[in-house]
Design an enzyme around this catalytic site. Structure first.
Site, PDB file in Angstrom:
ATOM      1  N   PRO A   2       0.815  -1.205   0.000  1.00 35.61           N
ATOM      2  CG  PRO A   2      -0.565  -1.458   1.826  1.00 35.61           C
ATOM      3  CD  PRO A   2       0.716  -1.916   1.264  1.00 35.61           C
ATOM      4  CD  GLU A   3       5.440   2.120  -2.168  1.00 36.24           C
ATOM      5  OE1 GLU A   3       5.823   3.147  -2.733  1.00 36.24           O
ATOM      6  OE2 GLU A   3       6.085   1.064  -2.182  1.00 36.24           O
ATOM      7  CE  LYS A  58       3.655   5.637   1.652  1.00 36.59           C
ATOM      8  NZ  LYS A  58       4.853   5.203   2.384  1.00 36.59           N
ATOM      9  NE  ARG A 276      11.205  -0.615   4.779  1.00 34.48           N
ATOM     10  CZ  ARG A 276      10.423  -0.220   5.785  1.00 34.48           C
ATOM     11  NH1 ARG A 276      10.386   1.028   6.148  1.00 34.48           N
ATOM     12  NH2 ARG A 276       9.688  -1.096   6.398  1.00 34.48           N
TER      13      ARG A 276
END
Length: 286
Positions: A2-3, A58, A276
């Site tokens: 979900p971006e 978002k 990340r």
DNA sequence: AAGAGGCCCTGATAGC
DNA sequence: TGCTATCAGGGCCTCT
């Protein structure tokens, strides 16, 4: 996933399917999301009619026929599924996975047109929260940077934000205070499009670089929205027009694959930047 | 005060 | 087959 693009696609679906529908009941199977799904949410929303669905960064904001709003955040693994009265997933109105999963369906909203909205989230990093009408001036919205698709994300803004900072481009694009809505996947894809390597620091950016980052951010995100967002796992689409942007990734997850840029002899490399994964081509991203 | 790192939680996958 | 280790798209909090 979900971006921004995924939430934008979801917002449009929800708007189409649920606008002017009345909530008849909310069933809570597991209230232990990132923040507890409190009884007061259910009480407040019972019998309310959805008037609009909007997106900020978002986050989804659902508006009703009273002053409070419902904030929805999907965290890392949240998905929303709309089912019709035969319990079949309704075609154009789902997000990210083709079929309703068997596990982790935590919250179910029942509507008067016999549809159900199911919130599924294996990792439970997502949450729901009631907002007052001054919500834009409170957290989390008060500290968000501009939407990358908006005019406020422009050269003067970026130039001013990065002045006297020393931060790498990957962190910059993922900093929601800088620009809100870009996550790990799209940060990688945007920097690839700009031919800039993720560890480059902002103090080395030329004017052209800055303009390019702005332009490519908008371009990559708009393209992802056009293709219905991205889904990494288990994606099957029965209409062929939803959530296929992951097929268009140039670098994300493409470790050791050949750089897709025409004529570039490079191979995609993976490095870790502040815990990340970052993917880039060491030949054409400088 | 900007920036780095840990952490919330479960599932999928890789390696033995 | 079955164990363990590693990794995953977000964002908040704490520490330096």
């Amino acid at each position: 996933m979900p971006e921004l693009p995924e939430i934008e696609v979801l917002k449009r679906s929800l708007k189409k399917k649920l606008k002017f529908q009345r909530i008849l009941k909310i069933k809570v199977y597991n209230k232990n999301l990132r923040y507890k799904f409190s009884n007061s949410i259910s009480k407040n929303l019972n019998k309310r009619i959805i008037h609009d669905v909007t997106r900020i960064s978002k986050y989804l904001v659902i508006h009703f026929n009273f002053s409070k709003k419902l904030l929805v955040h999907l965290g890392m693994s949240g998905t929303i599924h709309i089912l019709d009265k035969k319990n079949k997933r309704s075609n154009a109105s789902f997000y990210s996975s083709a079929f309703l999963p068997k596990k982790h369906n935590h919250i179910v909203f029942f509507f008067n047109n016999s549809t159900k909205m199911v919130y599924n989230d294996p990792r439970r990093f997502g949450y729901f929260k009631l907002l007052n009408s001054n919500y834009l001036f409170k957290k989390p919205f008060s500290c968000l940077g501009p939407d990358p698709l908006s005019y406020n994300f422009n050269y003067n803004y970026v130039k001013n934000f990065i002045s006297s900072r020393k931060i790498n481009l990957k962190k910059l694009l993922m900093d929601q205070k800088f620009v809100s809505g870009i996550g790990n996947i799209y940060a990688n894809e945007i920097l690839y499009s700009c031919k800039l390597k993720p560890i480059k620091t902002v103090d080395f950016l030329s004017k052209k670089n800055i303009l390019d980052i702005i332009y490519q951010s908008k371009k990559v995100l708009n393209k992802a929205i056009k293709y219905g967002g991205s889904s990494i796992k288990n994606f099957v689409d029965d209409e062929g027009n939803t959530g296929i942007f992951q097929q268009k990734f140039n670098v994300y997850g493409k470790i050791n694959e050949k750089c897709p840029r025409y004529g570039c002899p490079g191979y995609i490399k993976k490095i870790i930047i502040s815990n990340r994964s970052s993917f880039y081509c060491p030949k054409c991203q400088v």
